[in-house]
Design a protein around this motif. Structure first.
Motif, mmCIF file in Angstrom:
data_model
loop_
_atom_site.group_PDB
_atom_site.id
_atom_site.type_symbol
_atom_site.label_atom_id
_atom_site.label_comp_id
_atom_site.label_asym_id
_atom_site.label_seq_id
_atom_site.Cartn_x
_atom_site.Cartn_y
_atom_site.Cartn_z
ATOM 1 N N VAL A 131 0.835 -1.204 0.000
ATOM 2 C CA VAL A 131 0.000 0.000 0.000
ATOM 3 C C VAL A 131 0.872 1.257 0.000
ATOM 4 C CG1 VAL A 131 -1.639 1.314 1.390
ATOM 5 C CG2 VAL A 131 -1.988 -1.122 1.041
ATOM 6 N N ARG A 132 1.926 1.245 0.805
ATOM 7 C CA ARG A 132 2.827 2.410 0.858
ATOM 8 C C ARG A 132 3.444 2.684 -0.506
ATOM 9 N NH1 ARG A 132 3.271 6.753 3.015
ATOM 10 N NH2 ARG A 132 3.298 5.956 5.153
ATOM 11 N N ARG A 133 3.947 1.657 -1.159
ATOM 12 C CA ARG A 133 4.557 1.822 -2.485
ATOM 13 C C ARG A 133 3.533 2.307 -3.505
ATOM 14 N NH1 ARG A 133 10.061 1.501 -4.176
ATOM 15 N NH2 ARG A 133 11.213 0.551 -2.459
ATOM 16 N N ALA A 134 2.329 1.736 -3.481
ATOM 17 C CA ALA A 134 1.297 2.122 -4.435
ATOM 18 C C ALA A 134 0.914 3.587 -4.258
ATOM 19 C CB ALA A 134 0.071 1.233 -4.274
ATOM 20 N N ALA A 142 -4.058 4.612 -1.657
ATOM 21 C CA ALA A 142 -4.222 3.190 -1.979
ATOM 22 C C ALA A 142 -4.920 2.490 -0.822
ATOM 23 C CB ALA A 142 -2.869 2.543 -2.241
ATOM 24 N N VAL A 143 -5.757 1.514 -1.178
ATOM 25 C CA VAL A 143 -6.493 0.731 -0.194
ATOM 26 C C VAL A 143 -6.436 -0.731 -0.612
ATOM 27 C CG1 VAL A 143 -8.715 0.315 0.929
ATOM 28 C CG2 VAL A 143 -8.072 2.645 0.272
ATOM 29 N N VAL A 144 -6.133 -1.623 0.334
ATOM 30 C CA VAL A 144 -6.149 -3.059 0.080
ATOM 31 C C VAL A 144 -7.136 -3.698 1.054
ATOM 32 C CG1 VAL A 144 -4.865 -5.221 0.247
ATOM 33 C CG2 VAL A 144 -3.834 -3.235 -0.864
ATOM 34 N N VAL A 145 -8.060 -4.494 0.501
ATOM 35 C CA VAL A 145 -9.022 -5.226 1.318
ATOM 36 C C VAL A 145 -8.673 -6.706 1.241
ATOM 37 C CG1 VAL A 145 -11.451 -5.770 1.713
ATOM 38 C CG2 VAL A 145 -10.796 -3.512 0.827
ATOM 39 N N GLY A 146 -8.445 -7.325 2.378
ATOM 40 C CA GLY A 146 -8.107 -8.741 2.406
ATOM 41 C C GLY A 146 -9.331 -9.614 2.597
ATOM 42 N N CYS A 158 -3.679 4.075 2.888
ATOM 43 C CA CYS A 158 -2.535 4.998 2.966
ATOM 44 C C CYS A 158 -2.672 6.082 1.907
ATOM 45 C CB CYS A 158 -1.229 4.232 2.754
ATOM 46 S SG CYS A 158 0.258 5.238 2.860
ATOM 47 N N THR A 159 -2.237 7.301 2.228
ATOM 48 C CA THR A 159 -2.108 8.375 1.242
ATOM 49 C C THR A 159 -0.627 8.573 0.944
ATOM 50 O OG1 THR A 159 -2.011 10.053 2.968
ATOM 51 C CG2 THR A 159 -4.188 9.518 2.076
#
Length: 489
Positions: A131-134, A142-146, A158-159
């Motif tokens: 997320v940090r890299r994206a 960026a947002v990741v949903v598991g 994360c922004t």
């Protein structure tokens, strides 16, 4: 053209196809490139070619070509080929330089992310790094949903300049197009733009403002649970180390998901130690190994022994394991002929292996005690060199072969020795004779008489005359290539 550390072509563009007529994804560099480019790639991978922008040059057909190496992820190298007939205008040069710079930035991003992810096997940490890299390089946020339990889901946000926030939220995946399907293990949907007013609040990182459109990409989770209800169990599906034919394993994964299993699909060329570590961490109930290349059988045997030594039952599948899975059973593994068969076998609740299952290969294959396989494997390079010299002596015209023809000849001899070693490993002459028959058919299709294989077999027979099993295998193959005498009238 992008080539991995082992020399497999991962991708290429149309310009590369113009210069290298045989280039194809999955082909080896030895099959498609001239010797000078192969040598440059080996030097680049080994570190002998250390400059960030390292040039190599040579001829491809009638063209004088320069090749620029750009480092990539996991040792892969992108080679930019510039022929003497390419446009030499200033605009073209500027365009090429810009494209190379973009590739350097992309390679650096992927290399950095790969290094960070490999430094930790913790899922939460890997998600935070992604997320940090994206957010820094691909978007403003960026947002990741598991995968969750149906009521709550792990969410990482994360922004560009903000902290990474990880929490578990009660949310409705149906609020974002394609997300619910991806969380159920269905194939990914295309990226799509959605109205900012339709973005649910849980998908917006804290402190993120601005009336801008969002691009949402739903990516299927390789470890997603089964489609509905409580899953039957959890299994791991993987190709053996060195195996790049990943489609069969992927098909098995999807069939098992549809039948209620939670599947961890690891993909192609998975090192055995990573395979066992992942299976232990996820508490998989079984490991399914796929292989199509017979010469990888010794590595497959090692993977089977390692998994069974960790208490995991193993199902093997793929053409490498021979007709009716004879080699899988030889290695004390269950064999599945196809995906439905694998599902049926898993449904019988395979018995876990105990710690006693860890064993040396010789316990499964007592014939290895004669050391014939070990000697052929260790002296493979010398065998290939001596065989090539003997072939040149029997067929003097080979000394006038082009560079390309000579490379193909060496490659063919290398394949012959590799398959001989594998036939010795499983003690099955049929493995070698099937390969020789297939090679003879390929040569015939090229207009080359199959008897051209005889000098190579004769040379190996002479070099290995003190090895009874090798002599028997080579003699059986040689007999196949000699036409039967004509019937007397």
């Amino acid at each position: 053209m992008t080539v991995d550390a082992s020399g497999i072509v991962l991708s290429h563009n149309a310009q590369a196809a113009v210069l290298l007529a045989r280039v194809a994804v999955g082909a080896t560099l030895g099959e498609v490139a001239p010797a000078w480019l192969i040598e440059a790639h080996l030097r680049r991978v080994s570190g002998a070619l250390e400059e960030r922008s390292a040039w190599a040059d040579g001829r491809i057909g009638a063209h004088r070509v320069k090749a620029l190496a750009v480092p990539g992820v996991d040792g892969a190298v992108t080679w930019w080929l510039v022929g003497d007939s390419a446009p030499a205008s200033a605009a073209s040069a500027v365009s090429a330089a810009q494209e190379l710079e973009r590739e350097r930035v992309r390679a650096g991003l992927l290399q950095g992310l790969s290094s960070e992810l490999l430094a930790s096997l913790d899922v939460d940490r890997c998600t935070a790094l992604t997320v940090r890299r994206a957010a820094r390089h691909l978007a403003d946020a960026a947002v990741v949903v598991g995968t969750g339990d149906g009521r709550s889901f792990p969410v990482t946000r994360c922004t560009t300049d903000g902290p990474v926030v990880q929490e578990r939220l009660a949310l409705d995946p149906g609020q974002l197009p394609g997300l619910a399907e991806a969380l159920q293990g269905l194939p990914a949907v295309s990226s799509r733009w959605i109205d900012p007013r339709e973005v649910p609040s849980w998908a917006v990182p804290e402190g993120f403002a601005g009336d801008v459109a969002r691009c949402v990409t739903a990516i299927a989770d390789a470890t997603a649970p089964a489609l509905v209800g409580t899953f039957v169990g959890r299994v791991l599906v993987s190709c053996v180390d060195g195996e790049w034919h990943s489609l069969p394993a992927r098909l098995v994964s999807e069939v098992l998901r549809l039948r209620g299993w939670r599947v961890d699909y690891l993909g192609a060329q998975v090192p055995t130690e990573h395979l066992v570590a992942h299976a232990r961490r996820t508490r998989a109930q079984a490991v399914l190994l796929s292989s199509s290349i017979p010469t990888l059988l010794p590595g497959a045997h090692n993977a089977i022994n390692s998994c069974q030594g960790a208490g995991l039952p193993v199902l093997a599948g793929g053409a490498a394991f021979g007709p009716q899975g004879r080699y899988a059973r030889l290695m004390q593994a269950e064999w599945a002929k196809d995906a439905p068969d694998a599902a049926t076998l898993l449904g019988r609740h395979l018995r876990p292996s105990g710690a006693h299952a860890a064993r040396l290969p010789e316990l499964d294959l007592p014939h290895l005690a004669d050391q014939e396989y070990t000697m052929v494997r260790r002296t493979k390079l010398q065998l290939v060199k001596r065989t090539l010299a003997d072939v040149e002596e029997r067929f003097p015209e080979t000394r006038h072969y082009s560079e390309y023809q000579l490379e193909r000849t060496v490659e063919d001899i290398d394949f012959v020795v590799s398959h001989l070693a594998t036939a010795l490993y499983v003690d099955d002459p049929d493995l070698f004779t099937r390969f020789i028959t297939w090679t003879a058919d390929v040569l015939a299709a090229r207009g080359v008489p199959p008897r051209c294989l005889l000098p190579a077999l004769d040379s190996l027979l002479n070099q290995l005359k003190d090895f009874p099993r090798a002599v028997g295998i080579l003699t059986a193959a040689r007999d196949l290539l000699i036409p039967p005498p004509p019937h007397p009238d």
